[in-house]
Write a protein that holds these residues in place. Structure first.
Motif, PDB file in Angstrom:
ATOM      1  N   VAL A   1     -84.659  27.437  48.271  1.00 43.46           N
ATOM      2  CA  VAL A   1     -85.709  26.506  48.798  1.00 43.46           C
ATOM      3  C   VAL A   1     -86.959  27.467  48.834  1.00 43.46           C
ATOM      4  O   VAL A   1     -87.889  27.128  48.538  1.00 43.46           O
ATOM      5  N   ILE A   2     -86.662  28.649  49.492  1.00 38.42           N
ATOM      6  CA  ILE A   2     -87.777  29.590  49.636  1.00 38.42           C
ATOM      7  C   ILE A   2     -88.327  30.149  48.243  1.00 38.42           C
ATOM      8  O   ILE A   2     -89.569  29.917  47.999  1.00 38.42           O
ATOM      9  N   TYR A   3     -87.624  30.401  47.459  1.00 39.37           N
ATOM     10  CA  TYR A   3     -88.174  30.758  46.074  1.00 39.37           C
ATOM     11  C   TYR A   3     -88.770  29.756  45.295  1.00 39.37           C
ATOM     12  O   TYR A   3     -89.932  29.922  44.902  1.00 39.37           O
ATOM     13  N   THR A   4     -88.308  28.342  45.385  1.00 38.39           N
ATOM     14  CA  THR A   4     -88.906  27.406  44.903  1.00 38.39           C
ATOM     15  C   THR A   4     -90.365  27.197  45.468  1.00 38.39           C
ATOM     16  O   THR A   4     -91.274  26.885  44.609  1.00 38.39           O
ATOM     17  N   VAL A   5     -90.582  27.087  46.534  1.00 41.64           N
ATOM     18  CA  VAL A   5     -91.548  26.963  47.422  1.00 41.64           C
ATOM     19  C   VAL A   5     -92.603  28.090  46.855  1.00 41.64           C
ATOM     20  O   VAL A   5     -93.978  27.851  46.519  1.00 41.64           O
TER      21      VAL A   5
END
Length: 313
Positions: free
Chosen positions: A285-289
């Motif tokens: 999630v963090i990398y995607t955001v």
């Protein structure tokens, strides 16, 4: 320009924090018996309790989030609960595949959609009708249906491409090209027509403006007017559509990667979510955001360069 960039980055940091907080709390509320899932159904209650304590699951939820946030701020996203592999290294092995797939598709969509949109806006007639019809048909056919058709025809029946990915650490570039060609084609076919429709509408709007008539009255060629002036003025609309498609593909490639057995972020996200591997899910999630924030920033900068009024606003 610096204030413009700092404003966008500040907004991105706020969004990143809000999404991380919301995702973390939703994951824990939706996941039950995490320690039991890790140890298996034959683990004793004592073993489950010890595992829960080891993972910090016996602590209050806000405390757990603050500990995770503290590690994330120092660059550590933890380790997978199931494999023991660090989250950063697990994602690092998958992220290049997904980015190569999406970036290749977006670049091809940008080129093809621009050419089709310009042709439809300038020539009108049959070309315009074909583009508009294709936009409706393209939106109606899901990308995974196109992917299945492509892999059935070109991989299974004709054998021109591998049916499953051969991408692995250390393989040659030819293996990447062979494995990504059909998935990229599926994404391009699914996205190019809608983008061409947006480019067409933006160019038609620009062609109707007074500055185009002024340029024509000065004897400037239609080619120069179209490529030098009209296309630049219409570019922000096209960039916005492409950025939205890029963001949509980050989630949409999950099925495409499954069909072609690509070792990308989509497969990792599905696997970690199914297992309840919360550190790995949070990492994805963090990398995607972060990728979304970077893409939006680059699009804002490009729009600001093309239209200085954007920087003012």
């Amino acid at each position: 320009m610096l204030a413009f960039i700092l404003k966008r980055l500040g907004a991105g940091v706020v969004v990143l924090f809000a999404i991380s907080c919301l995702t973390y709390f939703l994951l824990y509320f939706s996941s039950a018996n995490i320690a039991r899932n890790i140890l298996g159904e034959f683990a004793t209650p004592e073993q489950v309790a010890l595992k829960s304590a080891e993972l910090g699951l016996d602590q209050p939820l806000p405390v757990r989030y603050l500990e995770w946030l503290g590690g994330a701020l120092t660059g550590s996203l933890g380790t997978s609960w199931f494999t023991g592999q660090s989250v950063a290294s697990a994602i690092a092995g998958r992220l290049p595949v997904t980015l190569a797939l999406i970036i290749s598709a977006i670049l091809l969509i940008a080129v093809v959609a621009t050419l089709l949109g310009m042709a439809a806006a300038v020539r009108r007639g049959a070309v315009d009708r074909v583009v508009q019809t294709a936009a409706v048909v393209g939106d109606a056919i899901p990308g995974f249906v196109l992917a299945i058709m492509l892999v059935t025809l070109f991989a299974i029946q004709l054998g021109w491409f591998p049916a499953t990915s051969s991408i692995a650490p250390g393989v040659a570039a030819s293996a990447w090209i062979a494995s990504l060609t059909l998935p990229v084609i599926a994404l391009v076919i699914n996205g190019v027509t809608s983008s061409a429709q947006q480019v067409r509408s933006a160019i038609i709007k620009q062609l109707e403006k007074d500055y185009v008539r002024t340029l024509r009255s000065r004897g400037i060629s239609e080619r120069e007017i179209l490529f030098t002036h009209v296309l630049r003025s219409a570019a922000p609309a096209g960039l916005t559509v492409l950025s939205l498609q890029f963001i949509g593909m980050l989630g949409g490639v999950v099925i495409i990667e499954q069909i072609f057995a690509l070792p990308g972020m989509g497969a990792l996200a599905v696997q970690s979510t199914t297992l309840g591997d919360i550190p790995l899910v949070m990492g994805v999630v963090i990398y995607t955001v972060i990728i979304v924030i970077i893409v939006n920033l680059l699009v804002d900068l490009a729009n600001g360069w093309l239209n200085p009024k954007v920087r003012v606003s």
